[in-house]
Design a protein around this motif. Structure first.
Motif, PDB file in Angstrom:
ATOM      1  N   SER A  68       0.801  -1.229   0.000  1.00 42.19           N
ATOM      2  CA  SER A  68       0.000   0.000   0.000  1.00 42.19           C
ATOM      3  C   SER A  68       0.833   1.277   0.000  1.00 42.19           C
ATOM      4  N   ASP A  69       2.148   1.175  -0.085  1.00 35.96           N
ATOM      5  CA  ASP A  69       2.986   2.359   0.011  1.00 35.96           C
ATOM      6  C   ASP A  69       4.285   2.137  -0.748  1.00 35.96           C
ATOM      7  N   SER A  70       5.062   3.180  -0.879  1.00 40.26           N
ATOM      8  CA  SER A  70       6.400   3.079  -1.451  1.00 40.26           C
ATOM      9  C   SER A  70       7.288   4.128  -0.799  1.00 40.26           C
ATOM     10  N   ASP A  71       8.595   3.875  -0.829  1.00 40.25           N
ATOM     11  CA  ASP A  71       9.530   4.853  -0.296  1.00 40.25           C
ATOM     12  C   ASP A  71      10.738   4.951  -1.215  1.00 40.25           C
ATOM     13  N   VAL A  72      11.530   5.997  -1.005  1.00 43.97           N
ATOM     14  CA  VAL A  72      12.691   6.276  -1.849  1.00 43.97           C
ATOM     15  C   VAL A  72      13.959   6.045  -1.054  1.00 43.97           C
ATOM     16  N   THR A  73      14.930   5.395  -1.681  1.00 47.38           N
ATOM     17  CA  THR A  73      16.257   5.223  -1.111  1.00 47.38           C
ATOM     18  C   THR A  73      17.257   5.853  -2.069  1.00 47.38           C
ATOM     19  N   VAL A  74      18.165   6.642  -1.530  1.00 48.32           N
ATOM     20  CA  VAL A  74      19.216   7.242  -2.339  1.00 48.32           C
ATOM     21  C   VAL A  74      20.408   6.293  -2.334  1.00 48.32           C
ATOM     22  N   GLN A  75      20.801   5.832  -3.505  1.00 47.77           N
ATOM     23  CA  GLN A  75      21.959   4.948  -3.594  1.00 47.77           C
ATOM     24  C   GLN A  75      23.241   5.731  -3.840  1.00 47.77           C
ATOM     25  N   ALA A  76      23.157   6.786  -4.641  1.00 49.86           N
ATOM     26  CA  ALA A  76      24.326   7.614  -4.930  1.00 49.86           C
ATOM     27  C   ALA A  76      23.856   8.981  -5.392  1.00 49.86           C
ATOM     28  N   VAL A  77      24.624  10.015  -5.017  1.00 49.42           N
ATOM     29  CA  VAL A  77      24.309  11.370  -5.466  1.00 49.42           C
ATOM     30  C   VAL A  77      25.610  12.167  -5.536  1.00 49.42           C
ATOM     31  N   SER A  78      25.739  12.953  -6.581  1.00 45.76           N
ATOM     32  CA  SER A  78      26.912  13.796  -6.759  1.00 45.76           C
ATOM     33  C   SER A  78      26.923  14.904  -5.712  1.00 45.76           C
ATOM     34  N   SER A  79      28.118  15.299  -5.301  1.00 48.79           N
ATOM     35  CA  SER A  79      28.233  16.384  -4.322  1.00 48.79           C
ATOM     36  C   SER A  79      27.839  17.730  -4.928  1.00 48.79           C
ATOM     37  N   GLU A  80      27.661  17.787  -6.250  1.00 51.56           N
ATOM     38  CA  GLU A  80      27.259  19.020  -6.923  1.00 51.56           C
ATOM     39  C   GLU A  80      25.743  19.195  -6.979  1.00 51.56           C
ATOM     40  N   LEU A  81      25.005  18.212  -6.462  1.00 56.95           N
ATOM     41  CA  LEU A  81      23.543  18.249  -6.520  1.00 56.95           C
ATOM     42  C   LEU A  81      22.931  18.535  -5.161  1.00 56.95           C
ATOM     43  N   LEU A  82      21.778  19.182  -5.217  1.00 54.41           N
ATOM     44  CA  LEU A  82      20.941  19.362  -4.040  1.00 54.41           C
ATOM     45  C   LEU A  82      19.723  18.469  -4.250  1.00 54.41           C
ATOM     46  N   LEU A  83      19.554  17.500  -3.400  1.00 54.28           N
ATOM     47  CA  LEU A  83      18.467  16.530  -3.512  1.00 54.28           C
ATOM     48  C   LEU A  83      17.563  16.686  -2.301  1.00 54.28           C
ATOM     49  N   GLU A  84      16.291  16.993  -2.546  1.00 50.38           N
ATOM     50  CA  GLU A  84      15.323  17.145  -1.462  1.00 50.38           C
ATOM     51  C   GLU A  84      14.220  16.114  -1.642  1.00 50.38           C
ATOM     52  N   ILE A  85      13.952  15.357  -0.584  1.00 47.43           N
ATOM     53  CA  ILE A  85      12.917  14.328  -0.618  1.00 47.43           C
ATOM     54  C   ILE A  85      11.894  14.652   0.460  1.00 47.43           C
ATOM     55  N   ALA A  86      10.624  14.738   0.053  1.00 46.74           N
ATOM     56  CA  ALA A  86       9.526  15.006   0.989  1.00 46.74           C
ATOM     57  C   ALA A  86       8.567  13.818   0.951  1.00 46.74           C
TER      58      ALA A  86
END
Length: 98
Positions: A68-86
């Motif tokens: 009934s739901d889903s969630d997000v996992t960050v596996q990798a992200v560049s240090s040049e990015l701003l990633l916001e998860i709500a």
């Protein structure tokens, strides 16, 4: 997904350069100059999300699906990015750091 979907064999991919894309009930806001490719996981309980700038992968996330739901996992992200998860609004925002 949306009209930019591509079916390759038994796997369905979404390719998007649009500023807003919807994937499995989550809304992704992507900064100009980036593209997103979603799908391609052999596991039906996961959707891979890759973010590219030109030919370089700058982030990889995974949507994990439950009954009934889903969630997000960050596996990798560049240090040049701003990633916001709500999680409450099911939105993910990708922007370049200034």
């Amino acid at each position: 997904m949306n009209h930019n979907g591509i079916l390759l064999g038994k796997r369905y991919f979404l390719y998007s350069t649009a500023p807003v894309a919807e994937v499995e009930g989550w809304t992704f806001t992507i900064a100009p100059g980036f593209k997103m490719i979603a799908g391609g996981s052999a596991n039906p309980l996961q959707t891979l999300i890759s973010v590219y700038r030109e030919n370089e992968k700058v982030a990889q996330l995974v949507l994990h699906h439950r009954r009934s739901d889903s969630d997000v996992t960050v596996q990798a992200v560049s240090s040049e990015l701003l990633l916001e998860i709500a999680p409450a609004t099911r939105t993910v925002s990708v922007a370049e750091k200034l």
